[in-house]
Scaffold this motif. Structure first.
Motif, PDB file in Angstrom:
ATOM      1  N   UNK A  63       6.344   0.323   0.499  1.00  0.00           N
ATOM      2  CA  UNK A  63       4.830  -0.212   0.627  1.00  0.00           C
ATOM      3  C   UNK A  63       4.836  -1.636   1.297  1.00  0.00           C
ATOM      4  N   UNK A  64       6.080  -2.517   0.888  1.00  0.00           N
ATOM      5  CA  UNK A  64       5.973  -3.783   1.159  1.00  0.00           C
ATOM      6  C   UNK A  64       6.397  -4.121   2.517  1.00  0.00           C
ATOM      7  N   UNK A  65       7.148  -3.092   3.291  1.00  0.00           N
ATOM      8  CA  UNK A  65       7.614  -3.341   4.544  1.00  0.00           C
ATOM      9  C   UNK A  65       6.245  -3.677   5.561  1.00  0.00           C
ATOM     10  N   UNK A  66       6.478  -4.504   6.563  1.00  0.00           N
ATOM     11  CA  UNK A  66       5.400  -5.167   7.419  1.00  0.00           C
ATOM     12  C   UNK A  66       5.983  -4.698   8.783  1.00  0.00           C
ATOM     13  N   UNK A  67       5.224  -3.684   9.479  1.00  0.00           N
ATOM     14  CA  UNK A  67       5.757  -3.250  10.579  1.00  0.00           C
ATOM     15  C   UNK A  67       5.014  -4.328  11.715  1.00  0.00           C
ATOM     16  N   UNK A  68       5.907  -4.683  12.458  1.00  0.00           N
ATOM     17  CA  UNK A  68       5.192  -5.630  13.884  1.00  0.00           C
ATOM     18  C   UNK A  68       5.672  -4.922  15.075  1.00  0.00           C
ATOM     19  N   UNK A  69       5.066  -5.282  16.174  1.00  0.00           N
ATOM     20  CA  UNK A  69       5.345  -4.786  17.542  1.00  0.00           C
ATOM     21  C   UNK A  69       6.765  -5.420  18.038  1.00  0.00           C
ATOM     22  N   UNK A  70       7.592  -4.476  18.461  1.00  0.00           N
ATOM     23  CA  UNK A  70       8.933  -5.146  19.053  1.00  0.00           C
ATOM     24  C   UNK A  70       8.620  -6.067  20.342  1.00  0.00           C
TER      25      UNK A  70
END
Length: 345
Positions: A12-19
């Motif tokens: 849940x703490x993982x933040x996904x950002x565009x590559x």
């Protein structure tokens, strides 16, 4: 080493950002690159090689200079049309259906413009095709509905033509195709579907419409189907040809005036070929019709007698298709002993 475990490394703490990719990197998605049709190019190359072979043959024989400019121009025109961009794409739906019909035996019905009648005709031919598949060596493809104005008829051994009072009259060009179809060995089953209220003729609106539709056709003299016609024994031994109705007024091409019964033969030597038309009003498609799951679509009679009538209707359909495909095969003398045994003579 003998076990694998799937572990979700994203919490849940993982933040996904565009590559972020460098500008000089081309990014490809998961879509598949479209296929490039090359059939047209290969066909054009084959024609080009064929033209080169013909030119070499003419040159070796000393006749190259005698070839007319018209012939060369015609060859170039064919080549250019073959290589035209619009001819390099995929086949049209009509071409695909035509190829499918040419590859296998396929039954067809004439589209009348009446949705209910056309649906019953399609279901009827589907049921007859299933019967042929399970009982004979004929394995038909799915039946087709044909538009007499636009569709090619040569792919179909038989056309089932249900008659409705308000269906449009085909054009002159369509009648040219129909007459070519009859002359080339095709068979048309005309079904007025009104044998429960009228006999063959002008006693009903469907009968009058049939006469109007059939007038421009090159139909030979007709007669009620005789008891020794080859249609009575091409696969099953039949005496009646019921459909949803049970009239015996079925008309076929008349026998030659000099046809006689040969001594020792149970039948006259009739119909050296295939009758081009069969005319009746027993509504055969309704008796043959099945639903998508193969169950009978419409009621026929009551109880055992109705089941028997449906069975005889299917047997007539099988005999009709086998007659179209084999002609007078069952008139050969080689079948006489078996026929005599079956008839108890």
């Amino acid at each position: 080493g003998d076990r694998r475990i799937a572990r979700n490394v994203i919490g849940p703490e993982t933040e996904l950002t565009p590559a972020g990719w460098p500008a000089d990197i081309t990014v490809h998605g998961l879509s598949v690159a479209p296929e490039q049709p090359i059939a047209g190019w290969l066909l054009g190359l084959a024609i080009l090689l064929l033209a080169a072979d013909a030119a070499a043959s003419l040159a070796l024989s000393g006749r190259l200079l005698k070839t007319s400019s018209t012939t060369v121009a015609s060859a170039l025109l064919v080549l250019s049309l073959t290589l035209a961009p619009e001819n390099l794409g995929a086949q049209t739906e009509a071409e695909t259906e035509a190829l499918s019909a040419a590859a296998e035996v396929s039954l067809a019905h004439v589209l009348t413009g009446n949705r209910e009648v056309d649906d019953v005709a399609a279901a009827g031919l589907r049921g007859l095709s299933d019967t042929l598949f399970f009982r004979t060596s004929v394995e038909p493809a799915l039946p087709s509905g044909v538009d007499l104005e636009t569709d090619e008829l040569a792919f179909y051994p038989i056309l089932y033509w249900p008659i409705t009072p308000d269906q449009p009259r085909p054009s002159d060009a369509a009648y040219v195709k129909l007459n070519d179809y009859l002359r080339s060995g095709g068979l048309i089953l005309f079904d007025t579907r009104d044998a429960d209220i009228a006999r063959f003729g002008t006693a009903s609106a469907n009968g009058r419409k049939l006469q109007e539709l059939a007038a421009p056709l090159d139909i030979p003299p007709l007669e009620p189907v005789p008891t020794d016609h080859v249609l009575t024994r091409t696969f099953y031994l039949l005496q009646d040809f019921p459909g949803r109705h049970a009239s015996r007024d079925i008309w076929v091409e008349a026998a030659p005036p000099d046809a006689e019964k040969v001594e020792g033969m149970p039948f006259r030597n009739l119909n050296d070929g295939v009758t081009p038309v069969v005319i009746g009003g027993n509504d055969w498609a309704s008796a043959w019709a099945v639903s998508e799951n193969g169950a009978p679509l419409l009621p026929i009679g009551r109880g055992f007698s109705g089941d028997r009538q449906r069975e005889l209707a299917l047997r007539f359909g099988v005999n009709l298709i086998m007659h179209v495909l084999t002609g007078n095969y069952k008139s050969d003398q080689v079948h006489v002993p078996a026929l005599l045994d079956r008839l108890g003579q």
